[in-house]
Design an enzyme around this catalytic site. Sequence first.
Site, PDB file in Angstrom:
ATOM      1  N   GLU A  16      -8.225   6.053  10.114  1.00  0.00           N
ATOM      2  CA  GLU A  16      -6.940   5.341  11.347  1.00  0.00           C
ATOM      3  C   GLU A  16      -7.400   6.366  12.578  1.00  0.00           C
ATOM      4  OE1 GLU A  16      -3.510   4.371  10.396  1.00  0.00           O
ATOM      5  OE2 GLU A  16      -3.619   2.141   9.965  1.00  0.00           O
TER       6      GLU A  16
ATOM      7  N   GLU B 299      -6.944  -0.355   3.716  1.00  0.00           N
ATOM      8  CA  GLU B 299      -5.071  -0.722   3.446  1.00  0.00           C
ATOM      9  C   GLU B 299      -4.928  -1.782   3.878  1.00  0.00           C
ATOM     10  OE1 GLU B 299      -2.891   2.244   5.237  1.00  0.00           O
ATOM     11  OE2 GLU B 299      -4.088   3.586   5.498  1.00  0.00           O
TER      12      GLU B 299
HETATM   13  C1  BG6 Z   1      -1.659   3.192   7.729  1.00  0.00           C
HETATM   14  C2  BG6 Z   1      -1.916   4.620   7.718  1.00  0.00           C
HETATM   15  O1  BG6 Z   1      -1.522   3.287   9.424  1.00  0.00           O
HETATM   16  O2  BG6 Z   1      -0.188   2.298   7.365  1.00  0.00           O
HETATM   17  C3  BG6 Z   1      -0.800   4.756   5.987  1.00  0.00           C
HETATM   18  O3  BG6 Z   1      -3.125   5.016   6.817  1.00  0.00           O
HETATM   19  C4  BG6 Z   1       1.124   4.664   6.433  1.00  0.00           C
HETATM   20  O4  BG6 Z   1      -0.675   6.125   5.851  1.00  0.00           O
HETATM   21  C5  BG6 Z   1       0.035   2.458   6.112  1.00  0.00           C
HETATM   22  O5  BG6 Z   1       1.253   4.427   5.215  1.00  0.00           O
HETATM   23  C6  BG6 Z   1       1.511   1.791   6.045  1.00  0.00           C
HETATM   24  O6  BG6 Z   1       2.651   2.737   7.559  1.00  0.00           O
HETATM   25  P1  BG6 Z   1       4.163   2.921   7.091  1.00  0.00           P
HETATM   26  O7  BG6 Z   1       3.834   2.765   7.982  1.00  0.00           O
HETATM   27  O8  BG6 Z   1       4.639   1.626   6.641  1.00  0.00           O
HETATM   28  O9  BG6 Z   1       3.852   4.046   6.138  1.00  0.00           O
END
Ligand code: BG6
Length: 479
Positions: A181, A378
């Site tokens: 990211e 993701e």
């Molecule tokens: C992304 C990241 O922003 O989202 C992860 O690459 C992160 O590291 C994921 O865990 C979900 O975000 P969060 O804050 O809910 O863990």
Amino acid sequence: MTKFPNDFLWGGATAANQLEGAYDEDGKGLSIADALPGGPERFSIVNQANFDWKIDTTKYKYPNHKGIDHYHRYQEDIKLFAEMGFKCYRFSIAWSRVFPNGDDKEPNEAGLKFYDRLIDECLKYKIEPVITISHYEMPLNLVTEYGGWKNRQLIDFYENYASVVLNRYAKKVKYWMTFNEINSALHFPVMGQGLVKSNGADEKKNIYQAWHNQFVAGAKAVKIAHEIRPDLMIGCMLLYATTYAYDSNPANQLAALKENQAFNQFCGDVQVRGTYPAYTESVMNRYGFSFKDLDVTADDLKVLKENPVDYIGFSYYMSTAINVTDKSLETANGNLVGGVKNPFLKASDWGWQIDPTGLRIALNELYNRYQKPVFVVENGLGAVDKPDENNFVQDDYRISYLRKHIQAIAGALEDGVDVMGYTPWGCIDLVSASTGQMSKRYGFIYVDLDDEGHGSLNRYKKASFNWYQKVIETNGEQL
Ligand code: BG6
């Protein structure tokens, strides 16, 4: 429904700092993630002017220290992933496990051995590893001693680190990503660039300088990767938040276009096309500086030009709506990328606006902009799970969320987009990046651990585990 390609990479994604734990074992150095306090106030603490990275266990909890103890339980975890039928597993290497201080002359062999074992464990089950070289986890020393990514010296440190891991693992690992990211720094520069108030996070020029250094470092990693193994695929990784104008008012349309350029497109444009885009100066002027204020050499530009990435990895959790004409509209507070509330969308318990159609749009936008394969690395729903007395979680809300997003991917395939795969986030519950909570769960596998660090750490399959297993088994036919 459109069929998924036979070689579609179904899997799941994690990051070292959020699940490994063992933060000081086998020679690992401290990373920035080890110094981030847990809890929803994580970012507000980090944003205070006096935040100094000192670990103070009398004041704060540090959930990343223990993670979910994957470092000692990786065999059990990979076995569960294999049972779900994962074709691939996206994880990251902890830079601070390999170079404890970031600037060390020699790598830490014990750290490298852990990833030898982890990779071999995946391969044992024919799970293709997908590795992020740097995921929100730079060695803390590179921030406290060098000021984070705005310092050019980090290019060499990263190049050295990337060279060590690529040389060691490229024979076994085909898919890589340079920085997680990378564009998120526009809104929260601490995680990817190690910038907080005390080392210049408030000055946008520093963020762009840090990006430039990361672009060059990433391009050098691409070069090394291709020299070692020409068929290796190494991508960038963007946080993509599909950006709409709030309405058809041309002023909002223009503002949305500019936001889209500044956030979704800028980093990808440089990393995929190898040159700075035409709107660079206009974005920088908006923040009060010019491209020529940055430290950029002719050599840098050559390296960028010659080493574009092979594919576009991206995370997708939310879309955003831009409005500059009506100040009375409510802002989408939970959304990490800002914007106003979209009246057509519901939000997660953490305020992230849920929008499967936005994923189909994202896939179309990215593929048609770059004509290179795209990979959804993701996506997922952070939710509070309530296990029953047998530790079983009936997470129908998560199944419904994922189903709609997979349907959106199918829609994009129908639109002609070349989608490489889908690795939902936090396939096993882990520590949240933005809030340091365990209670914000994404997994198909429940981990018995609470926000206070209590729990057996035992793993339990949720309802979504069996559901996802079927999805993979039928190659997306049965949702
Ligand atoms: C992304 C990241 O922003 O989202 C992860 O690459 C992160 O590291 C994921 O865990 C979900 O975000 P969060 O804050 O809910 O863990």
